[in-house]
Structure formats: structure tokens, C-alpha cells
Design a protein around this motif. Sequence first.
Motif, PDB file in Angstrom:
ATOM      1  N   TRP A  36       0.812  -1.228   0.000  1.00  0.00           N
ATOM      2  CA  TRP A  36       0.000   0.000   0.000  1.00  0.00           C
ATOM      3  C   TRP A  36       0.837   1.266   0.000  1.00  0.00           C
ATOM      4  CZ3 TRP A  36       1.796   2.561   4.125  1.00  0.00           C
ATOM      5  CH2 TRP A  36       2.289   1.804   5.205  1.00  0.00           C
ATOM      6  N   ASN A  37       2.162   1.167   0.214  1.00  0.00           N
ATOM      7  CA  ASN A  37       2.888   2.408   0.511  1.00  0.00           C
ATOM      8  C   ASN A  37       3.132   3.300  -0.712  1.00  0.00           C
ATOM      9  OD1 ASN A  37       4.740   0.521  -0.373  1.00  0.00           O
ATOM     10  ND2 ASN A  37       6.378   1.226   0.964  1.00  0.00           N
ATOM     11  N   MET A  94       4.677   0.840  -7.196  1.00  0.00           N
ATOM     12  CA  MET A  94       4.955  -0.586  -7.008  1.00  0.00           C
ATOM     13  C   MET A  94       4.297  -1.413  -8.105  1.00  0.00           C
ATOM     14  SD  MET A  94       7.011  -0.864  -4.456  1.00  0.00           S
ATOM     15  CE  MET A  94       7.761   0.575  -5.190  1.00  0.00           C
ATOM     16  N   LYS A 123      -2.640  -8.313  -7.696  1.00  0.00           N
ATOM     17  CA  LYS A 123      -3.458  -7.975  -6.529  1.00  0.00           C
ATOM     18  C   LYS A 123      -2.818  -6.782  -5.815  1.00  0.00           C
ATOM     19  CE  LYS A 123      -3.437  -9.280  -2.181  1.00  0.00           C
ATOM     20  NZ  LYS A 123      -3.842  -7.995  -1.597  1.00  0.00           N
ATOM     21  N   PRO A 124      -3.502  -5.609  -5.855  1.00  0.00           N
ATOM     22  CA  PRO A 124      -2.974  -4.486  -5.056  1.00  0.00           C
ATOM     23  C   PRO A 124      -3.315  -4.722  -3.585  1.00  0.00           C
ATOM     24  CG  PRO A 124      -5.036  -3.846  -6.127  1.00  0.00           C
ATOM     25  CD  PRO A 124      -4.762  -5.275  -6.540  1.00  0.00           C
ATOM     26  N   SER A 125      -2.741  -3.897  -2.719  1.00  0.00           N
ATOM     27  CA  SER A 125      -3.123  -3.992  -1.306  1.00  0.00           C
ATOM     28  C   SER A 125      -4.618  -3.706  -1.172  1.00  0.00           C
ATOM     29  CB  SER A 125      -2.332  -2.979  -0.481  1.00  0.00           C
ATOM     30  OG  SER A 125      -2.910  -2.872   0.811  1.00  0.00           O
ATOM     31  N   GLU A 126      -5.252  -4.430  -0.279  1.00  0.00           N
ATOM     32  CA  GLU A 126      -6.688  -4.238  -0.026  1.00  0.00           C
ATOM     33  C   GLU A 126      -6.971  -2.833   0.512  1.00  0.00           C
ATOM     34  OE1 GLU A 126      -4.537  -6.309   1.224  1.00  0.00           O
ATOM     35  OE2 GLU A 126      -4.952  -6.932   3.286  1.00  0.00           O
ATOM     36  N   ASP A 185      -7.673  -9.717   0.192  1.00  0.00           N
ATOM     37  CA  ASP A 185      -6.615  -9.692   1.212  1.00  0.00           C
ATOM     38  C   ASP A 185      -5.525 -10.720   0.899  1.00  0.00           C
ATOM     39  OD1 ASP A 185      -7.606 -12.161   1.940  1.00  0.00           O
ATOM     40  OD2 ASP A 185      -8.655 -11.442   3.720  1.00  0.00           O
ATOM     41  N   GLY A 186      -4.500 -10.748   1.761  1.00  0.00           N
ATOM     42  CA  GLY A 186      -3.369 -11.650   1.524  1.00  0.00           C
ATOM     43  C   GLY A 186      -3.711 -13.117   1.714  1.00  0.00           C
ATOM     44  N   ALA A 191      -2.941 -15.756  -1.380  1.00  0.00           N
ATOM     45  CA  ALA A 191      -2.592 -17.186  -1.342  1.00  0.00           C
ATOM     46  C   ALA A 191      -3.164 -17.915  -2.555  1.00  0.00           C
ATOM     47  CB  ALA A 191      -3.109 -17.803  -0.044  1.00  0.00           C
ATOM     48  N   SER A 208       6.027  -7.186   3.029  1.00  0.00           N
ATOM     49  CA  SER A 208       6.804  -7.435   4.243  1.00  0.00           C
ATOM     50  C   SER A 208       7.559  -8.761   4.169  1.00  0.00           C
ATOM     51  CB  SER A 208       5.861  -7.453   5.445  1.00  0.00           C
ATOM     52  OG  SER A 208       4.936  -8.522   5.301  1.00  0.00           O
ATOM     53  N   ILE A 220       4.547 -16.624   1.600  1.00  0.00           N
ATOM     54  CA  ILE A 220       4.443 -16.938   0.163  1.00  0.00           C
ATOM     55  C   ILE A 220       5.394 -18.083  -0.201  1.00  0.00           C
ATOM     56  CG2 ILE A 220       5.007 -15.986  -2.122  1.00  0.00           C
ATOM     57  CD1 ILE A 220       3.734 -13.342  -1.089  1.00  0.00           C
ATOM     58  N   LEU A 236      11.379  -7.227  -0.151  1.00  0.00           N
ATOM     59  CA  LEU A 236      10.821  -7.282   1.203  1.00  0.00           C
ATOM     60  C   LEU A 236      11.267  -6.098   2.068  1.00  0.00           C
ATOM     61  CD1 LEU A 236      11.320 -11.148   1.580  1.00  0.00           C
ATOM     62  CD2 LEU A 236       9.333  -9.925   0.667  1.00  0.00           C
ATOM     63  N   GLY A 237      11.211  -6.298   3.372  1.00  0.00           N
ATOM     64  CA  GLY A 237      11.410  -5.191   4.314  1.00  0.00           C
ATOM     65  C   GLY A 237      12.863  -4.760   4.462  1.00  0.00           C
TER      66      GLY A 237
HETATM   67  P1  NAD Z   1       2.290  -6.775   3.539  1.00  0.00           P
HETATM   68  O1  NAD Z   1       3.312  -7.840   3.399  1.00  0.00           O
HETATM   69  O2  NAD Z   1       1.396  -6.795   4.714  1.00  0.00           O
HETATM   70  O3  NAD Z   1       1.324  -6.768   2.266  1.00  0.00           O
HETATM   71  C1  NAD Z   1       1.837  -6.630   0.936  1.00  0.00           C
HETATM   72  C2  NAD Z   1       0.878  -7.300  -0.014  1.00  0.00           C
HETATM   73  O4  NAD Z   1       0.924  -8.693   0.232  1.00  0.00           O
HETATM   74  C3  NAD Z   1      -0.580  -6.879   0.159  1.00  0.00           C
HETATM   75  O5  NAD Z   1      -1.189  -6.842  -1.109  1.00  0.00           O
HETATM   76  C4  NAD Z   1      -1.151  -8.006   1.011  1.00  0.00           C
HETATM   77  O6  NAD Z   1      -2.537  -8.179   0.845  1.00  0.00           O
HETATM   78  C5  NAD Z   1      -0.381  -9.192   0.464  1.00  0.00           C
HETATM   79  N1  NAD Z   1      -0.228 -10.328   1.379  1.00  0.00           N
HETATM   80  C6  NAD Z   1      -0.166 -10.317   2.731  1.00  0.00           C
HETATM   81  N2  NAD Z   1      -0.018 -11.578   3.192  1.00  0.00           N
HETATM   82  C7  NAD Z   1       0.032 -12.396   2.104  1.00  0.00           C
HETATM   83  C8  NAD Z   1       0.157 -13.806   1.925  1.00  0.00           C
HETATM   84  N3  NAD Z   1       0.274 -14.629   2.963  1.00  0.00           N
HETATM   85  N4  NAD Z   1       0.167 -14.304   0.667  1.00  0.00           N
HETATM   86  C9  NAD Z   1       0.069 -13.483  -0.407  1.00  0.00           C
HETATM   87  N5  NAD Z   1      -0.083 -12.141  -0.295  1.00  0.00           N
HETATM   88  C10 NAD Z   1      -0.087 -11.605   0.948  1.00  0.00           C
HETATM   89  O7  NAD Z   1       3.085  -5.408   3.393  1.00  0.00           O
HETATM   90  P2  NAD Z   1       2.486  -3.936   3.455  1.00  0.00           P
HETATM   91  O8  NAD Z   1       2.203  -3.618   4.882  1.00  0.00           O
HETATM   92  O9  NAD Z   1       1.431  -3.756   2.429  1.00  0.00           O
HETATM   93  O10 NAD Z   1       3.760  -3.090   2.933  1.00  0.00           O
HETATM   94  C11 NAD Z   1       4.806  -2.764   3.759  1.00  0.00           C
HETATM   95  C12 NAD Z   1       5.961  -3.734   3.617  1.00  0.00           C
HETATM   96  O11 NAD Z   1       6.378  -3.791   2.261  1.00  0.00           O
HETATM   97  C13 NAD Z   1       7.176  -3.296   4.407  1.00  0.00           C
HETATM   98  O12 NAD Z   1       7.749  -4.403   5.049  1.00  0.00           O
HETATM   99  C14 NAD Z   1       8.111  -2.755   3.320  1.00  0.00           C
HETATM  100  O13 NAD Z   1       9.464  -2.755   3.680  1.00  0.00           O
HETATM  101  C15 NAD Z   1       7.797  -3.651   2.185  1.00  0.00           C
HETATM  102  N6  NAD Z   1       8.172  -3.029   0.889  1.00  0.00           N
HETATM  103  C16 NAD Z   1       9.301  -3.475   0.259  1.00  0.00           C
HETATM  104  C17 NAD Z   1       9.724  -2.872  -0.933  1.00  0.00           C
HETATM  105  C18 NAD Z   1      10.993  -3.327  -1.631  1.00  0.00           C
HETATM  106  O14 NAD Z   1      11.222  -2.934  -2.775  1.00  0.00           O
HETATM  107  N7  NAD Z   1      11.842  -4.109  -0.982  1.00  0.00           N
HETATM  108  C19 NAD Z   1       8.961  -1.827  -1.485  1.00  0.00           C
HETATM  109  C20 NAD Z   1       7.806  -1.411  -0.810  1.00  0.00           C
HETATM  110  C21 NAD Z   1       7.421  -2.025   0.384  1.00  0.00           C
END
Ligand code: NAD
Length: 487
Positions: free
Chosen positions: A159-160, A165, A183-186, A215-216, A221, A237, A244, A260-261
Motif C-alpha cells: 500500500w505504501n 509498485m 493484486k494491489p493492497s486491499e 486480502d493476503g 494465497a 513485508s 508466500i 521485502l522489508g
Molecule cells: P504486507 O506484506 O502486509 O502486504 C503486501 C501485499 O501482500 C498486500 O497486497 C497483502 O494483501 C499481500 N499479502 C499479505 N499476506 C500475504 C500472503 N500470505 N500471501 C500473499 N499475499 C499476501 O506489506 P504492506 O504492509 O502492504 O507493505 C509494507 C511492507 O512492504 C514493508 O515491510 C516494506 O518494507 C515492504 N516493501 C518493500 C519494498 C521493496 O522494494 N523491498 C517496497 C515497498 C514495500
Amino acid sequence: MSCAYDPSGLTLPNAHFIGGEYVGGPAALNVVSPSTGAIIGEIPCADVEVVDRAVQAARTALAASNWGGMQPRDRTRALCAWADLMEAEAETLAALEAICSSRPYAHVRTGDIVVTAEQIRFFAELADKECGALAPVSDSHFGYIADEPYGVIGAITPWNFPISMAGWKLGPALAAGNAVVLKPSEMTPYSTLYMAELAIRAGIPAGIFNVVLGDGPTTGAAITGHAGIDKVSFTGSTRAGGAIMENIARTGIKPMTLELGGKSPMVVFADADLDLAADCLDRGIMSNAGQACVSGSRMIVAHEVADALAAKLTQRFARYRPANTFASEPGFSPIISETQLGRIDSIVQAAASQGAEMLCGAARFDHEGSYYQPTLITGVDDTNPAVRDEIFGPVATFQTFGSEDEAMALARHATYGLCAGLFTRDLSRAMRLTRKLEAGTVWVNRYGRSRDHILPTTGWKSSGLGHDLGREAYHANRRKKSVLIDL
Ligand code: NAD
């Protein structure tokens, strides 16, 4: 405060976008404005059947349009037309993003969209330039390494920075000849849906870019576990990246890119230009209120300049004022949700209870919506949660060092290795230390990406797997085939 647009005048789509048209479903998830706390819409949550429908639409579109096998220049043309339309429709696109996200309208309109359009053109231009290779085999054989699109890419975005993204995933995947189910963030679905509408208007065949909402655990999934998805491309994250990987291991191995993070250090030596460093450290953590993967959340500063730099930072932090994301003047971003704000505060309070000293902030703003004050924390070591955990908010730790070795030891993080910043006027030291820093990206005397899209991004350690941006991202969306012909 005047508004850049009237949020109540926006039409918010509440359906998936599959095969070039909106496909409804029962409302399942609320979309909330973090600027006001109001519920602004409801969206459906795609289950296995809906995701399957999107995957079938993608496969049918690949076969019918020959997207992956056509003259590459024709893909380039369609993608460039799409980038042009995104810029032409920047007002609507930015409004649809700002309404539910932490991104100020003005920044999305003049920043995120322009850069995303540029990146899509960058990848579009690679379509007829990047190629396989001839293999040096004996003269009784002819050998070559071909590369081909995967087929259907399953993309999942956070979502950020919703438009940026999505662009990072879509640009290389589509240029390389794949179809995408994204799938974008919900929490931030609207701008991605509008990007899909614009793709159709630009001439990208219906079904080549599909959006499923949800949602995720349900929709995410269903994408990562679908046998018809040939590769997964995820940004989010580290926790979700792990889930995943597990799901892919359980449901059928397929390749994946995981961005990731992070918990990135910004290291300042005594010989640095202190005003430049203060500006970069300030923006490095406070941009988007710290809700960026690359946020420089750990400041590591030479003893000699620590007091002076801390004073410059707290002065700069005191200037931030919360502002509605659809205000005409961009201000300090809201935290995406009350849940996330609660998480930020609980880590800050846990840090304090373990002996950390708060140089400023450490509380929410007294303001409508979800806003947290810029927070600077000192008196911490690597066992403190403020140093250990990705906070994803406007919170940085401030640690000091005496020697170069000490600086590098503090910079090294047990879990993450996304980015690092280095501030020094000593060129030899800069060259020496860029090699020592354990991160996929190192910035020297600056902090943040430029518009040099040729530079890939990758996370070391638990910050990721594979690449976005650069030629690497294009190739990450094509698979190799070795061919040997007996002459
Ligand atoms: P999040 O992991 O909670 O969600 C990201 C996406 O994944 C959402 O669309 C969510 O619905 C989906 N998701 C969640 N659980 C899932 C699962 N089990 N299976 C499949 N999809 C799932 O992250 P967030 O809170 O939306 O974003 C913040 C995080 O993203 C931070 O940790 C940040 O560092 C990371 N991020 C990384 C980069 C990069 O380039 N490394 C860029 C932007 C954000």
C-alpha cells in the motif's frame, strides 16, 4: 486548508478488473481514508474461483493476441501509449491514489506518476533490444541460449506506493511478453484499477493485465498457489514473503521475486557535509512518514558530530505538520491505518521501557486521522526493538561510533540488507566501505533513488530475492532455454 480536488466527487470502482471489464463480487473489505478515518468504500475479496477466472482470462488473451510472440516493437508502442495516458490522466489517477493512501496528491501527480511512466517506457524500450546469446560449442553443433516469456505473472503489491509498485511489476513483465494478474493492497485498490482501465484504452489487449481485489491470506494465497501462475512477483513485508515461500513450497514450486522489508543504516562520518547529511537523513526517514522499504531508520553517527547533527535533525523534524493527502499543499503523510499506528507506538513504547531515550516525538499528533510525530530515539543497542524491528513509520534510532570498524559493526543488521547510506568527504573511505556494507543498494552523500532506472534494486539477507528495475528486472520476467542442434 484548501483541497486539490473534491474527494466526494470521485467514482470509486468496487470490482475486480478481469478480461478488460469490471467483474463484481460481494462487498467484503472496507477501504478507509487514513487522512480522516472515514470508510470510503467496500471491495470484494477474490477467492480461488475468481483468481482462476483471471488466470484463464490471461491465458486466453496471450493465445488470442500473441502478446508474447508478436513483433516486440508492437509491445513497445502499446506500453508507451499506456505511459502517455497515465500522464494525461494524472489528475484522476493521483486522486484515486491519494483518497485512500498515505501519498499526498501533489506528490503522486508530479512525482510517482511521472517516474512510473518513465519506468514503463524504459522497459518498453528493452523489448526489442535485450536478447539471448550464442553458445561457444564445437563446429559440429549449433548452440544458443534463447529466452522466452514465462506466461502469466502473479503480482502482489503493498500500500505504501501503489502506482509505483504496480509499475515496477507491470513494466518489465508486460514488456517481456507476459500477461499479469495483479493484486494491489486491499487498503489502496483504486489507482491500480484505473491503471488497468487505461491499459485497455492504450491498446494493450484485454486480459493481458487483470486486477483481482482482496486480502493476503485469501486472494494472495490463491494467486501464489495457482498452478496456472508461472511466476510470482511480490513486494511487501518479510513476514508475508515467508508465507508466500511456504505456500509455493506446498502447492507446487515456481520461481519468485521477493522485494521485502528493510532496516537501513545511514552512516555519517565526522568529515561529512553536516547540512547535506541532515537534509538527507531527514528525508531518508520522514518521506511518506517513514513508510518506505528504503527508509533510513538507523542513524549511525561519529561521536564528534553527534550532538550537532541531532540538533539539526530535531529542528527539521519539528517543522512537520500533518496534512490531508488531498490537500493542495503536500504535508506530512498519515500512517496508513490505526492498526499500523498502534504497532508503531507499541514498538516505541517498548523501546522506552528497555531504557531508550526519546529525543523528540514518541506520540501521535493531536489531529484528525492517523498521524504519528517524527521520533528520534537514542541510548539503544541491537537488542532494542527500535533497532531490531522494521517499524515502518516516522521513527529512527540514533547511535554513535568512534572508529570505522565500530561504524560498520553497527551498520550490519542481523536480519535485513536492503539499502545503506554513507556520508563522508573521503573518497577512499567511501570506496572502501561501500564494499563492506551488507546491502543491495548503497548511496554515498545522498539517500534515495534517482531516476536512473538502469540501476536494479535487490534485497540482501531477509530483504528479498531477485530484482526489480534495471535490465535485471526485464530478464527476471523471461526464462532461459538452452538449445543444441547437431549439425
Ligand atoms: P504486507 O506484506 O502486509 O502486504 C503486501 C501485499 O501482500 C498486500 O497486497 C497483502 O494483501 C499481500 N499479502 C499479505 N499476506 C500475504 C500472503 N500470505 N500471501 C500473499 N499475499 C499476501 O506489506 P504492506 O504492509 O502492504 O507493505 C509494507 C511492507 O512492504 C514493508 O515491510 C516494506 O518494507 C515492504 N516493501 C518493500 C519494498 C521493496 O522494494 N523491498 C517496497 C515497498 C514495500
